[in-house]
Design a protein around this motif. Structure first.
Motif, PDB file in Angstrom:
ATOM      1  N   THR A  14      -3.553   9.130  -6.344  1.00  0.00           N
ATOM      2  CA  THR A  14      -3.698  10.586  -6.415  1.00  0.00           C
ATOM      3  C   THR A  14      -3.859  11.037  -7.861  1.00  0.00           C
ATOM      4  N   SER A  60       3.563  14.283   7.185  1.00  0.00           N
ATOM      5  CA  SER A  60       3.391  13.158   6.273  1.00  0.00           C
ATOM      6  C   SER A  60       2.458  13.547   5.131  1.00  0.00           C
ATOM      7  N   HIS A 106       1.858  11.527   2.701  1.00  0.00           N
ATOM      8  CA  HIS A 106       1.043  10.344   2.412  1.00  0.00           C
ATOM      9  C   HIS A 106      -0.330  10.509   3.064  1.00  0.00           C
ATOM     10  N   HIS A 127      -9.504   5.733   3.236  1.00  0.00           N
ATOM     11  CA  HIS A 127      -8.183   5.881   2.610  1.00  0.00           C
ATOM     12  C   HIS A 127      -7.188   6.594   3.534  1.00  0.00           C
ATOM     13  N   TYR A 132       0.843  -1.202   0.000  1.00  0.00           N
ATOM     14  CA  TYR A 132       0.000   0.000   0.000  1.00  0.00           C
ATOM     15  C   TYR A 132       0.876   1.249   0.000  1.00  0.00           C
ATOM     16  N   TYR A 133       1.934   1.217   0.793  1.00  0.00           N
ATOM     17  CA  TYR A 133       2.816   2.384   0.913  1.00  0.00           C
ATOM     18  C   TYR A 133       3.486   2.728  -0.411  1.00  0.00           C
ATOM     19  N   THR A 164      -4.069   4.823   5.350  1.00  0.00           N
ATOM     20  CA  THR A 164      -2.738   5.374   5.100  1.00  0.00           C
ATOM     21  C   THR A 164      -2.014   5.675   6.403  1.00  0.00           C
ATOM     22  N   HIS A 179      -0.186   5.473  -2.948  1.00  0.00           N
ATOM     23  CA  HIS A 179      -0.102   6.917  -2.694  1.00  0.00           C
ATOM     24  C   HIS A 179      -0.137   7.765  -3.970  1.00  0.00           C
ATOM     25  N   TRP A 210      -2.157  13.926   1.562  1.00  0.00           N
ATOM     26  CA  TRP A 210      -2.762  13.768   0.236  1.00  0.00           C
ATOM     27  C   TRP A 210      -3.972  12.842   0.298  1.00  0.00           C
ATOM     28  N   ALA A 211      -3.878  11.784   1.105  1.00  0.00           N
ATOM     29  CA  ALA A 211      -5.004  10.850   1.216  1.00  0.00           C
ATOM     30  C   ALA A 211      -6.236  11.557   1.771  1.00  0.00           C
TER      31      ALA A 211
END
Length: 251
Positions: A93, A171, A173, A199, A84-85, A203, A89, A176-177
């Protein structure tokens, strides 16, 4: 009926999409280049990380190590977190931005402006306040799960040369999530749109359990994005702004 106009329109539309994507990708590249310019002062980065941990203890937050220890007890879960990481991300996006551009143009404009604003502000913080991530802070004894599982983005020669690993806070990540979730909830009307909140929650779990970020890194990313969304929000009354985000004309 002539097909010249529709064909020209499609070509123009395709060029617009490419131009918009180039702007976002260019901004992301500049962001990473800017992070590279930041001096990797390890002592300062470690000290800042210690300050974050002190604040988390004062807030009585669970330790990052306790979450990782639980996740490491489930091989499938930590492998999923690693994937997922590295895989969700940025691709997600871009996919959401493309969809917004195609079907919710005003919401796309809002999302893009907020994303660029938040990312620029994060870059300033990363340059001025280096922070060692949990996986590189030896005193924590946490596992770099991405490296151990062979899925670390920092193992790739090209990506590692474009990265500053001492830029844990805030972060993006998580930021943005959360941005995607908020904009999609505002721009859609399906009752299922609230599931997008999963999400940023997923995250946050991923970045902490993989030892890439602290809890407060995620909180800082969320605050930064909420501020950017507010600063770049559509101007006007709610009754006028909502139809605009939905891509509808006001009457």
């Amino acid at each position: 009926m002539s097909t010249v106009a529709p064909t020209a329109s499609r070509r123009t539309g395709g060029a617009d999409v490419v131009r918009e994507l180039a702007q976002v990708l260019g901004a992301f590249l500049l962001y990473n280049l800017g992070r590279m310019l930041a001096a990797q002062e390890l002592d300062r980065a470690d000290a800042h990380a210690g300050g974050i941990l002190d604040a988390e203890r004062w807030l009585r937050l669970p330790t990052e190590g306790s979450l990782q220890a639980w996740a490491l007890g489930h091989d499938w879960l930590i492998e999923l977190a690693n994937r997922y990481y590295v895989s969700v991300h940025f691709p997600l996006t871009i996919a959401v931005l493309v969809w917004l551009y195609r079907y919710r143009r005003p919401a796309y404009t809002w999302a893009k402006r907020a994303l660029l604003t938040a990312t620029g502000a994060a870059l300033v913080f990363h340059v001025l306040v280096p922070v060692t991530p949990p996986r590189l802070l030896s005193s924590l004894g946490m596992v770099d799960t991405g490296h151990a599982g062979g899925m670390s983005i920092y193992q790739a020669p090209v990506l590692s040369s474009l990265s500053n690993e001492y830029a844990a806070m805030p972060s993006l990540h998580v930021g943005w999530a959360l941005l995607l979730a908020i904009v999609l909830i505002a721009a859609c009307r399906s009752r299922w749109r609230w599931l997008w909140l999963l999400h940023p929650l997923a995250t946050l779990f991923v970045v902490v359990s993989t030892a890439n970020h602290y809890w407060l890194d995620g909180a800082a990313g969320a605050v930064l994005v909420v501020g950017a969304l507010w600063l770049t929000r559509p101007v006007g009354r709610t009754s006028q702004a909502e139809p605009a985000l939905l891509g509808r004309r006001t009457t």
